[in-house]
Write an enzyme that holds these catalytic residues in place. Structure first.
Site, mmCIF file in Angstrom:
data_model
loop_
_atom_site.group_PDB
_atom_site.id
_atom_site.type_symbol
_atom_site.label_atom_id
_atom_site.label_comp_id
_atom_site.label_asym_id
_atom_site.label_seq_id
_atom_site.Cartn_x
_atom_site.Cartn_y
_atom_site.Cartn_z
ATOM 1 N N LYS A 105 0.836 -1.212 0.000
ATOM 2 C CA LYS A 105 0.000 0.000 0.000
ATOM 3 C C LYS A 105 0.866 1.256 0.000
ATOM 4 O O LYS A 105 0.670 2.160 -0.809
ATOM 5 C CB LYS A 105 -0.896 0.013 1.247
ATOM 6 C CG LYS A 105 -1.572 1.347 1.490
ATOM 7 C CD LYS A 105 -2.404 1.349 2.742
ATOM 8 C CE LYS A 105 -1.648 1.680 4.015
ATOM 9 N NZ LYS A 105 -1.414 3.114 4.253
ATOM 10 N N ASN A 106 1.848 1.292 0.907
ATOM 11 C CA ASN A 106 2.617 2.524 1.069
ATOM 12 C C ASN A 106 3.510 2.827 -0.125
ATOM 13 O O ASN A 106 3.934 3.965 -0.307
ATOM 14 C CB ASN A 106 3.448 2.474 2.357
ATOM 15 C CG ASN A 106 2.566 2.666 3.586
ATOM 16 O OD1 ASN A 106 1.389 2.986 3.462
ATOM 17 N ND2 ASN A 106 3.140 2.462 4.767
ATOM 18 N N CYS A 147 -4.299 8.921 9.843
ATOM 19 C CA CYS A 147 -4.435 8.138 11.065
ATOM 20 C C CYS A 147 -4.299 9.026 12.297
ATOM 21 O O CYS A 147 -3.548 10.004 12.287
ATOM 22 C CB CYS A 147 -3.330 7.094 11.132
ATOM 23 S SG CYS A 147 -3.675 5.630 10.187
ATOM 24 N N ARG A 166 1.650 14.267 13.660
ATOM 25 C CA ARG A 166 2.059 14.032 12.270
ATOM 26 C C ARG A 166 2.076 15.304 11.413
ATOM 27 O O ARG A 166 1.289 15.461 10.485
ATOM 28 C CB ARG A 166 1.178 12.968 11.619
ATOM 29 C CG ARG A 166 1.272 11.648 12.303
ATOM 30 C CD ARG A 166 0.538 10.576 11.551
ATOM 31 N NE ARG A 166 1.336 9.965 10.500
ATOM 32 C CZ ARG A 166 0.910 8.952 9.761
ATOM 33 N NH1 ARG A 166 -0.278 8.467 9.928
ATOM 34 N NH2 ARG A 166 1.695 8.426 8.850
ATOM 35 N N ARG A 175 -8.644 -0.022 4.877
ATOM 36 C CA ARG A 175 -7.723 0.938 4.273
ATOM 37 C C ARG A 175 -6.435 0.248 3.845
ATOM 38 O O ARG A 175 -5.804 0.670 2.882
ATOM 39 C CB ARG A 175 -7.366 2.047 5.280
ATOM 40 C CG ARG A 175 -8.489 3.028 5.533
ATOM 41 C CD ARG A 175 -7.986 4.174 6.365
ATOM 42 N NE ARG A 175 -6.687 4.607 5.870
ATOM 43 C CZ ARG A 175 -5.744 5.180 6.607
ATOM 44 N NH1 ARG A 175 -5.957 5.404 7.879
ATOM 45 N NH2 ARG A 175 -4.597 5.540 6.067
HETATM 46 C C1 UD1 Z 1 4.988 6.504 6.574
HETATM 47 C C2 UD1 Z 1 4.015 5.361 6.414
HETATM 48 C C3 UD1 Z 1 3.524 4.870 7.762
HETATM 49 C C4 UD1 Z 1 4.715 4.519 8.655
HETATM 50 C C5 UD1 Z 1 5.722 5.668 8.716
HETATM 51 C C6 UD1 Z 1 6.991 5.316 9.466
HETATM 52 C C7 UD1 Z 1 2.922 5.866 4.299
HETATM 53 C C8 UD1 Z 1 1.656 6.240 3.599
HETATM 54 N N1 UD1 Z 1 2.873 5.827 5.630
HETATM 55 O O1 UD1 Z 1 4.294 7.553 7.221
HETATM 56 O O2 UD1 Z 1 2.693 3.729 7.554
HETATM 57 O O3 UD1 Z 1 4.239 4.268 9.956
HETATM 58 O O4 UD1 Z 1 6.092 6.061 7.383
HETATM 59 O O5 UD1 Z 1 7.593 4.211 8.907
HETATM 60 O O6 UD1 Z 1 3.920 5.582 3.677
HETATM 61 N N2 UD1 Z 1 7.431 14.129 10.915
HETATM 62 C C9 UD1 Z 1 7.585 15.462 11.200
HETATM 63 N N3 UD1 Z 1 7.456 16.377 10.187
HETATM 64 C C10 UD1 Z 1 7.181 15.994 8.901
HETATM 65 C C11 UD1 Z 1 7.052 14.623 8.616
HETATM 66 C C12 UD1 Z 1 7.188 13.717 9.651
HETATM 67 O O7 UD1 Z 1 7.818 15.848 12.349
HETATM 68 O O8 UD1 Z 1 7.071 16.860 8.022
HETATM 69 C C13 UD1 Z 1 7.558 13.141 11.995
HETATM 70 C C14 UD1 Z 1 6.283 12.335 12.227
HETATM 71 O O9 UD1 Z 1 5.368 13.010 13.047
HETATM 72 C C15 UD1 Z 1 6.811 11.078 12.851
HETATM 73 C C16 UD1 Z 1 8.173 10.903 12.179
HETATM 74 O O10 UD1 Z 1 8.497 12.164 11.602
HETATM 75 O O11 UD1 Z 1 7.010 11.239 14.223
HETATM 76 C C17 UD1 Z 1 8.204 9.860 11.085
HETATM 77 O O12 UD1 Z 1 7.155 10.090 10.177
HETATM 78 P P1 UD1 Z 1 7.298 9.721 8.634
HETATM 79 O O13 UD1 Z 1 8.465 8.828 8.445
HETATM 80 O O14 UD1 Z 1 7.238 10.983 7.844
HETATM 81 O O15 UD1 Z 1 5.974 8.879 8.400
HETATM 82 P P2 UD1 Z 1 4.913 9.023 7.236
HETATM 83 O O16 UD1 Z 1 5.588 9.285 5.951
HETATM 84 O O17 UD1 Z 1 3.829 9.926 7.685
#
Ligand code: UD1
Length: 430
Positions: A22-23, A120, A125, A402
């Site tokens: 999915k991701n 989620c 996030r 989802r």
């Molecule tokens: C993606 C995955 C999710 C997985 C996560 C971590 C998808 C659709 N989702 O989520 O299933 O759990 O990777 O492996 O691919 N953060 C910030 N600022 C930002 C972006 C992120 O502070 O602009 C923080 C987040 O709050 C979190 C951490 O960075 O604490 C990691 O998040 P991130 O790796 O970005 O996860 P996602 O891409 O949202």
């Protein structure tokens, strides 16, 4: 609203074919905006999330044609003309990954208006890292009434970007924008999750120039145009890990096929440590557990190749009936223990302090009504239900839909007593 009912106690025997990730699919779909030729994705999972994003892409003018091919389900995305660069709140709020259309829209059209995401309920996030990297590439970003207004009238320009923390989404977003930026972009402290490698290789097949794939430094030399391609989505490592945990929980022998053991090595090591057997095969992994109760083991979530945060809830469910106490530390997301009170309704003994959960293994869980709170949490309740005495009913399974394709069918084929109940919501559910 659908529910899933599980009658605990059945061993699992058989084979489960793993779907496309999915991701990965979601980011590959966003990549289709970068070219006026068609991108055909094979091994596509058919999930609520991919449908949401498909609908959004159609709103932007992309033609989306679903079909079947040798490599399972496939979808062709053709963004010949982008008729709108506006991604409204009602479509983006349903799924955070929709936000990833922002970078490709700016790269292709020079402007975009995209709602800030929902997604989620696992912590705040934010998307600050996404926005900062787009700004570094020369986009002008304004936030107004829940929307991102972005412009780059003279196109994006390559830049050196060092992420202050590892983010999967921000790395992918910067990559999606940088491939069409003028000149060289270097992304340091990038995430190395397999889905990023998949995206980078697909973009390369479309004509992008990317070095350092699967490392934490990606070097991108911008090109003026990308072409179409046919690309097979990598196997879903979270689905793989989830069924591996389910087999270890219920006991029995389950072969997971059309997947890769190395994508979930950190989990397999923990399953072995707990007393199950995990054997890599040429197209996946075989999980066995016969007889004895598992031992409690500790787990800390980490970025890839560490233990995936998306498998934390499932592993916690497994530990609820293990021998001894297991400490589970969540380091990626705050507030990712929403499954804890629901697991406790089934009789689990868990206490949470900050980012740490202590799980004292109990002899038995007992079926109850529980509520899914997010995608991965909801599947942890199904896993617990596999061994709970009596019937467990998981409400709000739209969270499950989802991210898990035909879950009840896949588990049912291995002997689990799982059925979907369609119908109106339970009292108090809304
Ligand atoms: C993606 C995955 C999710 C997985 C996560 C971590 C998808 C659709 N989702 O989520 O299933 O759990 O990777 O492996 O691919 N953060 C910030 N600022 C930002 C972006 C992120 O502070 O602009 C923080 C987040 O709050 C979190 C951490 O960075 O604490 C990691 O998040 P991130 O790796 O970005 O996860 P996602 O891409 O949202």
């Amino acid at each position: 609203m659908d529910r899933i009912a599980i009658e605990g106690g059945a061993r699992l025997e058989g084979e489960i074919q793993i779907s496309g990730a999915k991701n990965s699919a979601l980011k590959l779909m966003a990549a289709s905006l970068l070219t006026d030729e068609c991108l055909r994705l094979t091994n596509m999972p058919r999930l609520a999330d991919t449908r949401f994003l498909g609908r959004l892409l159609q709103r932007l003018g992309v033609s989306v044609i679903e079909g079947d091919g040798e490599d399972g389900a496939q979808t062709e995305f053709c963004a010949k003309d982008i008729s709108s660069a506006f991604a409204p709140y009602d479509l983006v709020r349903q799924m955070r990954a929709s936000f990833n259309v922002l970078g490709p829209l700016i790269a292709r059209t020079g402007h975009a208006k995209v709602s800030l995401p929902g997604g989620c309920t696992i912590g705040a996030r934010p998307v600050d890292l996404h926005l900062r990297s787009l700004e570094a590439l020369g986009a002008r970003i304004d936030l107004h009434e829940g929307y991102v207004y972005a412009t780059a009238p003279r196109g994006l320009k390559g830049a050196e970007i060092e992420f202050p923390m590892v983010s999967v989404g921000a790395t992918e977003h910067a990559l999606l924008a940088a491939v069409l930026a003028e000149g060289q972009t270097v992304l340091r402290n990038s995430a190395k999750e397999p889905e990023i490698g998949d995206l980078a290789l697909c973009l390369s097949a479309m004509g992008a120039k990317i070095e350092g794939i699967d490392t934490d430094t990606l070097t991108i030399t911008g090109v003026s145009k990308l072409n179409g391609a046919t690309w097979s989505v990598i196997p879903d490592r979270i689905e793989t890990g989830t069924y591996a945990v389910a087999a270890a929980m219920a006991g029995g022998e389950v072969r997971l096929t059309k997947t890769r053991a190395d994508f979930v090595q950190a989990l397999l090591d923990k399953l072995e440590e707990a007393g199950a057997t995990a054997t890599a095969t040429n197209d996946g992994v075989e999980i066995k557990r016969n007889g004895a109760r598992l031992n409690a083991v500790d787990v800390t979530t980490e970025v890839f190749p560490g233990f995936a945060t998306d498998l934390q809830a499932q592993f916690m469910a497994l530990m609820t009936t293990a021998k001894g106490e297991s400490v589970i530390r969540e380091t990626i997301f705050e507030n990712r223990f929403m499954h804890v009170p629901e697991l406790m309704r089934l009789g689990a003994d868990i206490s949470v302090q900050g980012g740490e959960a202590r799980v004292k293994g109990v002899e038995k869980l007992y079926g109850a009504q529980v509520m899914a709170t997010d995608l991965r949490a909801s599947v942890s309740l199904v896993i617990a239900g596999l061994v709970a005495e009596g019937e467990t009913v998981v409400n709000r399974v739209y969270h499950l839909d989802r991210g898990f394709e035909r879950l009840e069918e896949k588990l049912g084929a291995c002997g689990a007593k799982v059925r979907r109940i369609s119908g109106p919501p339970e009292d108090g559910e809304g």
